[in-house]
Design a protein around this motif. Structure first.
Motif, PDB file in Angstrom:
ATOM      1  N   HIS A  58       0.662   4.140  -3.048  1.00 39.59           N
ATOM      2  CA  HIS A  58       0.447   5.576  -2.901  1.00 39.59           C
ATOM      3  C   HIS A  58       1.629   6.404  -3.408  1.00 39.59           C
ATOM      4  O   HIS A  58       1.443   7.515  -3.904  1.00 39.59           O
ATOM      5  CB  HIS A  58       0.183   5.913  -1.430  1.00 39.59           C
ATOM      6  N   THR A  59       2.811   5.873  -3.299  1.00 46.08           N
ATOM      7  CA  THR A  59       3.986   6.660  -3.673  1.00 46.08           C
ATOM      8  C   THR A  59       4.381   6.499  -5.138  1.00 46.08           C
ATOM      9  O   THR A  59       5.056   7.370  -5.687  1.00 46.08           O
ATOM     10  CB  THR A  59       5.190   6.270  -2.800  1.00 46.08           C
ATOM     11  N   VAL A  77       3.914  11.832  -3.366  1.00 51.44           N
ATOM     12  CA  VAL A  77       3.712  11.208  -2.055  1.00 51.44           C
ATOM     13  C   VAL A  77       4.920  10.351  -1.721  1.00 51.44           C
ATOM     14  O   VAL A  77       5.425   9.606  -2.563  1.00 51.44           O
ATOM     15  CB  VAL A  77       2.438  10.331  -2.063  1.00 51.44           C
ATOM     16  N   GLY A 114      -6.566   6.448  -2.154  1.00 58.20           N
ATOM     17  CA  GLY A 114      -5.706   6.201  -3.299  1.00 58.20           C
ATOM     18  C   GLY A 114      -6.500   5.421  -4.333  1.00 58.20           C
ATOM     19  O   GLY A 114      -6.917   4.289  -4.072  1.00 58.20           O
ATOM     20  N   HIS A 140       0.826  -1.205   0.000  1.00 62.73           N
ATOM     21  CA  HIS A 140       0.000   0.000   0.000  1.00 62.73           C
ATOM     22  C   HIS A 140       0.863   1.260   0.000  1.00 62.73           C
ATOM     23  O   HIS A 140       0.519   2.256  -0.645  1.00 62.73           O
ATOM     24  CB  HIS A 140      -0.943  -0.004   1.199  1.00 62.73           C
ATOM     25  N   LEU A 188       0.089   6.969  -8.163  1.00 63.31           N
ATOM     26  CA  LEU A 188      -1.009   7.933  -8.140  1.00 63.31           C
ATOM     27  C   LEU A 188      -0.585   9.320  -8.604  1.00 63.31           C
ATOM     28  O   LEU A 188       0.466   9.830  -8.209  1.00 63.31           O
ATOM     29  CB  LEU A 188      -1.593   8.029  -6.732  1.00 63.31           C
ATOM     30  N   ARG A 222      -7.891   0.547  -5.433  1.00 57.94           N
ATOM     31  CA  ARG A 222      -8.060   1.644  -4.493  1.00 57.94           C
ATOM     32  C   ARG A 222      -7.777   1.172  -3.083  1.00 57.94           C
ATOM     33  O   ARG A 222      -8.001   0.006  -2.741  1.00 57.94           O
ATOM     34  CB  ARG A 222      -9.468   2.231  -4.571  1.00 57.94           C
ATOM     35  N   ILE A 241      -4.823  12.458  -5.186  1.00 60.04           N
ATOM     36  CA  ILE A 241      -5.497  11.757  -4.096  1.00 60.04           C
ATOM     37  C   ILE A 241      -6.637  12.642  -3.586  1.00 60.04           C
ATOM     38  O   ILE A 241      -6.389  13.771  -3.148  1.00 60.04           O
ATOM     39  CB  ILE A 241      -4.541  11.445  -2.923  1.00 60.04           C
ATOM     40  N   GLU A 298      -6.714   4.341  -8.485  1.00 60.29           N
ATOM     41  CA  GLU A 298      -6.066   4.265  -9.801  1.00 60.29           C
ATOM     42  C   GLU A 298      -7.145   3.883 -10.816  1.00 60.29           C
ATOM     43  O   GLU A 298      -7.579   2.727 -10.882  1.00 60.29           O
ATOM     44  CB  GLU A 298      -4.955   3.219  -9.783  1.00 60.29           C
TER      45      GLU A 298
END
Length: 633
Positions: A44-45, A77, A122, A40, A48, A130, A51, A124
């Protein structure tokens, strides 16, 4: 800060009970974790471009804000630890998170209130992946978010897939900004249109703990996304500020609805991924279940109703756009758009008081039958009028009952949210005013909930094909409405009718209507091109209609089939004005050149068949203005 791992909070429990989910999810709260798994953090990093996050304003109202990387690029992120996300965001005037940032900077970071709760999603869009997070803002140099829980099980099935790419030339401009909408004020009409065209909404919510339960259920924010077909969000025409969001079958945790149940507050944000425009709204909200919901939204028994109290509209804000040349892939799980009872058109059908009662049925083949329904009169109802070729929309929910709950059904997504409403073309003709009965020539669909139940009546009777039966138990459906502009006009007919299989149904109605019309002058000329795997059955359907046609109606019927050796029955009437021909194989390209000249073309059949016929006609020089296609019911 304490973590909410002691059970669902009171708002969540309340709405779960209303929806009948409480027992099913009572032990599922441990999915809320204290930290993020590495996958996860990587998502996120590294995946994405933006957000959506929930921000709380100085009045305690939740808003759905948008955080995006500079220029819309991925990588804004980072995750210093399993409990922390650090976000370097590109913000624009009008975004609600700016108020949170300003308050933090003013008070030098000592502003420890619920206003610094935050939640994010998050998401996509290209993969429907998500993951949610929630926590508190820990610092704003740059903005940091300390995670205190992560909901790692989510429901992505209503996400509309789209390819988003960075757009570095966004020029945000505030068009509307109303902090407090007065009771008599409405949303501007262009914003109402913006809402009605949306297929995605971001939902910001908040749970505010009570002192007595704060250690068990601490205050927290929530962020979610809802998707559907364009138009799934409705706006009340009467006040222009009430937004209705239908609740679709999901994972049954209903955390966002639980927060709304507890606080009566919500934030809705809509983004146009083609223009970058963003509409932010906040307001009071209420979840409405059951009969009370049905009084507001037609055929939908679980809704969230928001009264907008403040809004901001920013044009050209999002530094992302849907990639040119790509299309949106609609979720196969999204149900049809439901309308408000107060809306005109489909949402408030003039025929809603009518019932259709199954009178008799005749099975023609293993999966084809004719069902005759009677329509009892209803005092005060408008006349039920059906033009030749139109379709009837029937609601069988009371007869069949609701479907058993399923979270996912990849093999057949339509099973999810099945409202038991079906549309069929009427095969009988009703040109003499009010229709007190109608017939549906219907093919049973594999695993079809409604057609299966109707054909079970025939199977249980154990009668031979062609023998009428009456149902042993009443079969009653509500007439939702009559639909379709694919119908026989009153003027003389000069047409090419193109049918694929059961797509012959509207033309059966039209032929029946022609046989009963009082005609004065002129000459009708029709060519029917019929592609079928069941030529004998189709001839049997056509035979009685042709027998009743007036001799001055000229009709040529070309039947195309792959059935080897099929010949027309010897006893079929062949008048000078009526000609039937059998052709082996598909309809060839040269056929359109010979038959379509100076004729209006009506096509009814499966999508691929209709596409092929349209392409062939266009290649033969027929303009699209002369071609009309029917939705295949």
């Amino acid at each position: 800060m304490a973590v909410a791992l002691h059970g669902w909070h009171p708002g969540e429990v309340a709405i779960q009970r209303h929806l009948g989910f409480a027992d099913a999810v009572s032990d599922s709260w441990p999915i809320v974790a204290r930290s993020m798994p590495d996958q996860h953090r990587l998502f996120h990093t590294s995946n994405l471009n933006f957000i959506p996050v929930t921000a709380i304003d100085k009045h305690g109202r939740p808003w759905a804000s948008i955080m995006a990387g500079p220029g819309g690029e991925i990588g804004f992120v980072t995750s210093p630890s399993r409990q922390t996300l650090s976000i370097v965001a590109s913000l624009w005037d009008g975004d609600p998170i700016l108020e949170t940032v300003a308050a933090w900077m003013k008070d030098s970071g000592i502003y420890e209130t619920d206003n610094h709760l935050i939640a994010g999603l998050g998401i996509e869009f290209s993969t429907r992946r998500r993951n949610k997070f929630a926590g508190r803002i820990d610092d704003i140099h740059p903005l940091g978010t300390r995670i205190f829980d992560l909901k790692s099980i989510n429901c992505p099935k209503y996400i509309n897939v789209r390819k988003l790419v960075p757009f570095a030339h966004a020029r945000p401009k505030i068009i509307y900004q109303v902090e407090h909408l007065q009771p008599s004020q409405r949303l501007p009409q262009d914003l109402v249109d913006f809402i009605l065209n949306a297929d995605t909404i971001f939902v910001g919510s908040i749970y505010k703990s009570q002192k007595s339960t704060a250690s068990q259920f601490p205050s927290h924010a929530g962020m979610n996304a809802r998707g559907g077909l364009p138009g799934f969000l409705r706006v009340s025409p009467s006040d222009g500020r009430t937004i209705v969001l239908p609740d679709y079958s999901g994972n049954r945790f209903v955390s966002s609805l639980g927060n709304i149940e507890a606080t009566g507050l919500v934030g809705f944000t809509i983004v146009s991924f083609t223009t970058g425009d963003v509409l932010y709204m906040t307001g009071t909200a209420k979840n409405i279940i059951g009969q009370e919901a049905l009084k507001i939204m037609k055929k939908h028994a679980a809704i969230t109703v928001m009264q907008v109290s403040g809004f901001t509209f920013v044009k050209d804000a999002l530094p992302l756009r849907q990639q040119a040349g790509t299309s949106v892939e609609r979720s196969p799980y999204s149900p049809k758009v439901k309308y408000l009872v107060e809306e005109s058109g489909e949402g408030s059908s003039e025929n809603a008081d009518y019932k259709a009662v199954l009178d008799s049925a005749v099975q023609l083949s293993e999966n084809l039958a004719v069902f005759k329904f009677k329509v009892p009169p209803h005092k005060g109802s408008k006349r039920l009028e059906i033009r030749p070729g139109q379709a009837v929309v029937l609601d069988f929910m009371d007869w069949i009952g609701p479907p058993k709950y399923q979270h996912m059904s990849n093999a057949k997504p339509s099973l999810i949210n099945d409202d038991r409403i079906r549309t069929w073309t009427v095969s009988s003709a009703h040109e003499d005013g009010e229709a007190s009965w109608f017939e549906l020539t219907m093919r049973e669909l594999k695993n079809g909930a409604v057609t299966g139940a109707l054909f079970d009546i025939l199977r249980q009777s154990n009668t031979q094909y062609g023998t009428p039966i009456t149902p042993r138990k009443p079969v009653v459906a509500e007439v939702v409405g009559i639909t379709g502009d694919f119908y026989l006009r009153q003027n003389n007919v000069n047409a090419l009718w193109v049918a694929g299989g059961i797509g012959i149904t509207p033309f059966l109605s039209m032929l029946s209507a022609l046989s009963t019309r009082n005609r004065s002058g002129g000459c009708d000329s029709i060519t029917l091109a019929l592609a079928t795997k069941e030529p004998a059955l189709m001839v049997d359907l056509l035979r009685p209609l042709l027998a009743h046609l007036a001799s001055d109606i000229r009709i040529v019927i070309d039947i195309f089939t792959h059935v080897n050796g099929f010949q027309l029955p010897e006893d079929i009437t062949q008048r000078e004005s009526q000609r039937l021909f059998i052709h082996h194989g598909r309809i060839p390209a040269e056929y359109w050149i010979k038959t379509a000249e100076n004729k209006n073309v009506l096509i009814c059949g499966p999508g691929g068949f209709g596409d092929s016929a349209t392409e062939g006609l266009q290649a033969a020089g027929v303009s699209l203005e002369r071609i009309q296609r029917e939705g295949f019911y």
